[in-house]
Design an enzyme around this catalytic site. Structure first.
Site: not given
Length: 320
Positions: A133, A235
């Protein structure tokens, strides 16, 4: 003869989980279990705060209404993405159309200390792929950490995710600290900038490939081959039904793009289903499912190898 149960649940999260500048203390969601004769199918409905349009309270209302319709013989799927996904998984298990084979090889996630990731990767068999991230700290720091990892592990390929955190200037600051010779080992960087045009410019100017994630859920998005775009990150909890997930994977593959099935921080039950979906639809790609350790427990179904305690279905709150 049809029957159904709906359960509500809440799992405590590790202290350091932050989504869109908001600390996530618990993961809240629902399970649906559908039964017909001797067969049963489970699905998870867990909207992701800060990313899903719907709350889990919204999802609960839609799910309960859908279950009552299903019991009366109506099978039309709801439109709400998290409910459509969970319900379609339950129906697929019930119909035995969701394959049992699963891809439990998750790309390990680095949220902080790069040394932890280096240790994890040392024991990783085969292709070394990890996710980092970026955009949570200063762009210069992110660039230095990414460069350090690529330098320390010569066969590592990194997936990076900025969640649209950067301005064009911050994107350039990041790239400045990543050695030109290492950039080809950045598999892709998800949505580096706030707009798609800025992200495209980032890819052109830095030579770092990008991937679309949030863009897939915007009404003006179209699947097209573009210079610098290498992948799409799907997702399912944010996307909708299994059919819609499959359509997106097929559209990406038709353009030569990598499609990655990715977690929305589902519980262990949802993650094991995502591992099955990944093995089915994207068999040659390691999915992005390394989020279970952000939680303090597993539920109903175990993730292979996880040492987290398992909460049985009897401990959950039954709504129906």
């Amino acid at each position: 003869m049809r029957s159904a149960q709906v359960y509500r649940w809440q799992i405590p999260m590790d202290a350091g989980v932050v989504l869109r500048d908001r600390r996530l203390k618990t993961r809240d969601g629902l399970y649906v279990c559908l039964r017909e004769g001797e067969r049963e199918g489970w699905g998870e409905i867990s909207p992701l705060p800060g990313f899903s349009q719907e709350t889990w309270e919204d999802a609960q209302s839609v799910l309960l209404a859908w279950v009552n319709n299903w019991l009366a013989g109506d099978c039309e799927l709801p439109q709400m993405p998290s409910v459509a996904f969970g319900v379609s998984c339950a129906l697929a298990e019930l119909a035995e159309t969701l394959p049992q084979a699963a891809n439990y090889r998750a790309a390990p996630l680095c949220n902080g200390d790069p040394d932890d990731l280096i240790l994890k990767l040392a024991d990783m068999p085969g292709e070394k792929v990890a996710k980092v991230k970026v955009g949570l700290y200063e762009a210069v720091r992110d660039g230095m950490v990414v460069n350090l990892l690529l330098e320390a592990i010569p066969d590592l390929h990194l997936r990076l995710d900025a969640n649209r955190a950067w301005t064009p200037l911050k994107g350039q600051q990041f790239a400045k600290y990543v050695n030109l010779d290492y950039r080809h080992r950045i598999a892709f960087l998800e949505e580096p900038c706030k707009t798609r045009d800025d992200s495209r410019a980032f890819a052109r100017e830095t030579g770092i490939a990008i991937a679309w994630d949030e863009s897939l859920r915007e009404p003006d998005f179209a699947f097209v081959a573009e210079e610098g775009v290498r992948a799409v990150v799907i997702k399912p909890t944010l996307t909708g039904s299994l059919d819609k997930v499959r359509e997106q994977v097929q559209a990406a593959h038709a353009l030569g793009l990598t499609a990655v099935i990715s977690s929305s921080i589902e519980s262990s039950l949802g993650l094991t289903q995502l591992a099955r979906i990944a093995a089915w639809l994207t068999p040659d790609t390691i999915p992005g499912l390394d989020t279970l350790d952000l939680m303090q427990a597993q539920q109903v179904r175990r993730w292979p190898g996880s040492l987290l305690p398992l909460v049985d279905v009897d401990a959950l709150e039954q709504l129906l």
